[in-house]
Design a protein around this motif. Structure first.
Motif: not given
Length: 409
Positions: A362-369, A377-383
Motif C-alpha cells: 500500500g505504499w506505491y501506486s505507480g508503474k511497475i517498470d 523512492r517516496a514509497a521507500i521512505r514512507e515504508f
C-alpha cells in the motif's frame, strides 16, 4: 517567407553557455535558419518545402541541448544499461511481438537474412516496441531538433546540418508530413529510430503502400532495420558473439588480451572457454575479446555480427544489449556469470520485485517498470518511516529483505 525574428531568452543563453554550447551573440535562431536556406537549396531542397518544414518552429528546442549532454550507452554502468534493456518485461513483450508479427517477420527474415530476434531486440531497445512513439513528451519535431543542434552545439554542428538536409529531403519526398515528423533529440525517427541519412540510404517500403513509413508501419520499420544490417555485412545464420569465462590469470595478464582478434580455437587454447563446457560452433572463425565490465565480470568473444550491430549505434553496450536480448527472446538462457555490481545493489528484476512489494503493502501506486524513480523512492521512505528506519529512500538488498519480511502472507 520565413521572415520573423526570434531571440533566445537570457535563461536559455545562460544554460547553453554553462553547458558548453556555442551561442551567437544576439541569440538569433531565426537568422540561423534563414542563413541555412542557401545550403538546403544547393542540396536540392525547394524553397516552398524548406519554409513549410520550418513553419511550426518558433524557437530552439531547449531540451535537445539538455539531452545532447547525456547518452546512456556511454555513461551508464554496463550492468545497469543491460538490465534496463534485457529483462523479463522486454523479453516477454518481444516474444508476444514475435507471435503477433510472425508473418511480417517471416517475410523480412527471408528477404534480408537477418534474424527476427535481433530485429525484435533493436525494436525494443530503440523505442520499446513503439511505445515511445505514443509519448509526446519524449518526441521532438525533427527539423526543429536538428536546427537547434546545429545552431547550439559546435561539436555536433556538421552532423546536425547533414541530418537536417536529409530530413528535408524526406519531407520533400512526402514520406512524412509536418504532423508526423517527430523523432529523438538527434533526429532518429520511428519504431526503429533511423537518423535521416540512414533512412534515405536503407529505407524500405515493405508494405507496398508507396512510401517508406518507419513511424506508422511496423513492416517498413523492421525491413529498414534489416536492410541496414544486411548492407553492412550481416552474416545470416551466425551469432553476434559468445559469453566466455576468463582464465585464472592476473589482471594485467588478462588486460593484454582485451581487443585482440584471434580464432575461436586459439582463444579456447588460451583458456577463454564458454560456460558449462559448451563448444564453439565454428572454431575456425575469428573473434574479438571484450571485457565490458573489466576483468571481474563476464568476458565476450565478439563475432562479425556484433560489429555490424554497432553500425546502428557505435557503442559496445548497445550492441551487447541487442545481442543478449535477441538471444533471450529466442529462448536462449541468460548470462551465466554475474556482473561485478556494488555490494547490496539490486538487479532490475529485484527492482521489479521491490516495486510490486511496495504496491502490495500500500505504499506505491505507480508503474511497475523496474525503474526506481521519485515515486518509488517516496514509497521507500514512507515504508522506512512506518517501520522505524531512517528515511533514506535508497533501494538495496537489505531494504528489499526487510520489506518482504513485513508483507502479509
Amino acid at each position: 517567407m520565413f521572415c520573423r525574428r526570434w531571440k533566445l531568452s537570457i535563461i536559455l543563453a545562460t544554460f547553453m553557455v554553462m553547458a558548453g554550447f556555442s551561442v551567437h551573440a544576439d541569440g538569433d535562431f531565426a537568422r540561423w535558419i534563414e542563413d541555412f536556406y542557401p545550403k538546403a537549396k544547393e542540396a536540392g531542397i525547394e524553397s516552398e518545402v524548406f519554409w513549410k518544414a520550418f513553419e511550426p518552429v518558433s524557437s530552439p528546442d531547449v531540451t535537445v541541448l539538455e539531452k545532447a549532454g547525456y547518452q546512456p550507452e556511454f555513461k551508464t554502468r554496463i550492468w545497469d544499461y543491460v538490465d534496463g534493456r534485457v529483462n523479463s518485461l522486454s523479453i516477454e513483450q518481444g516474444q508476444r511481438m514475435s507471435r503477433y508479427h510472425r508473418n511480417t517477420l517471416d517475410l523480412v527474415e527471408k528477404q534480408f537474412g537477418v534474424s527476427r530476434f535481433i530485429l525484435l531486440a533493436i525494436w525494443s531497445v530503440e523505442s520499446n516496441y513503439g511505445a515511445v512513439l505514443d509519448r509526446p513528451e519524449r518526441l521532438h519535431y525533427v527539423p526543429a531538433a536538428l536546427a537547434t543542434l546545429a545552431y547550439g552545439d559546435v561539436r555536433r554542428r556538421k552532423f546536425a546540418e547533414t541530418q537536417l538536409i536529409a530530413a528535408l529531403k524526406i519531407f520533400q519526398h512526402k514520406d512524412v508530413g509536418v504532423d508526423g515528423f517527430y523523432g529523438s533529440w538527434a533526429g532518429a525517427m520511428g519504431h526503429t529510430q533511423f537518423i535521416p541519412t540512414s533512412y534515405l540510404a536503407y529505407g524500405v517500403d515493405m508494405d507496398k503502400d508507396g512510401r517508406r513509413d518507419v513511424w506508422n508501419s511496423v513492416p517498413d520499420a523492421l525491413a529498414t532495420a534489416a536492410n541496414l544490417l544486411k548492407e553492412n555485412g550481416w552474416r545470416t545464420g551466425k551469432t553476434w558473439g559468445y559469453e566466455v569465462v576468463l582464465p585464472n590469470l592476473p589482471e594485467a595478464a588478462l588486460q593484454q588480451y582485451e581487443g585482440q582478434t584471434r580464432l575461436l580455437s586459439e582463444w579456447q587454447q588460451l583458456g577463454f572457454v564458454r560456460p558449462g563446457g559448451k563448444r564453439f560452433v565454428r572454431s575456425g572463425e575469428k573473434a574479438v575479446l571484450k571485457m565490458v565490465a573489466g576483468t571481474e565480470g563476464p568476458g565476450f568473444l565478439m563475432m562479425r555480427n556484433f560489429f555490424v550491430l554497432k553500425r546502428y549505434n557505435n557503442a559496445d553496450a548497445y550492441a551487447l544489449a541487442v545481442g543478449l536480448l535477441g538471444d533471450r527472446i529466442a529462448g536462449v538462457g541468460e548470462l551465466v556469470q554475474p556482473w561485478p555490481r556494488p555490494p547490496g545493489s539490486l538487479t532490475f528484476e529485484q527492482q521489479l520485485t521491490l516495486q510490486r512489494a511496495l504496491q502490495k503493502g500500500g505504499w506505491y501506486s505507480g508503474k511497475i517498470d523496474g525503474y526506481i524513480g521519485d515515486a518509488s523512492r517516496a514509497a521507500i521512505r514512507e515504508f522506512q518511516l512506518r517501520n522505524g528506519m531512517a528515511p533514506t529512500g535508497i533501494a538495496s538488498e537489505k531494504l528489499l529483505e526487510s520489506l518482504l519480511d513485513r508483507l502479509p502472507e
